[in-house]
Design a protein around this motif. Structure first.
Motif, short mmCIF file in Angstrom:
data_model
loop_
_atom_site.label_atom_id
_atom_site.label_comp_id
_atom_site.label_asym_id
_atom_site.label_seq_id
_atom_site.Cartn_x
_atom_site.Cartn_y
_atom_site.Cartn_z
N PRO A 137 0.87 -1.12 0.37
CA PRO A 137 -0.16 0.22 -0.14
C PRO A 137 1.05 1.40 0.25
N SER A 138 0.32 2.32 0.10
CA SER A 138 0.83 3.65 -0.72
C SER A 138 1.71 3.88 0.86
N ARG A 139 2.27 4.91 0.76
CA ARG A 139 3.17 5.27 2.29
C ARG A 139 1.59 5.91 3.21
N MET A 140 1.12 6.31 2.93
CA MET A 140 -0.18 7.06 4.12
C MET A 140 -1.50 6.08 4.47
N ASP A 141 -1.34 4.59 3.51
CA ASP A 141 -2.04 4.01 3.46
C ASP A 141 -1.28 3.17 4.97
#
Length: 68
Positions: free
Chosen positions: A46-50
């Protein structure tokens, strides 16, 4: 206000876990935790923010479990 309290609780629990594991974020426990939560395949990560959101949710869950 409730979201702020959840976030602070999550951060507190994550800090507590970091102290318990002596800050070894690359140690066996954290490696296992990352692998269990996100897997090994970088293309499916997943993305860093996720990942940050999921980590905060984990910290909040730890706090709830400790209070049971």
């Amino acid at each position: 206000m409730r979201a702020l309290l959840h976030t602070l609780d999550a951060l507190w629990q994550l800090l507590r876990l970091a102290v318990i594991t002596r800050g070894k974020l690359g140690g066996r426990y954290w490696h296992w935790r990352r692998e269990t939560a996100f897997g090994n395949d970088v293309s499916r990560m997943p993305s860093r923010m996720d990942r940050v959101r999921a980590t905060l949710r984990f910290g909040h869950w730890v706090g709830r479990m400790r209070r049971l």
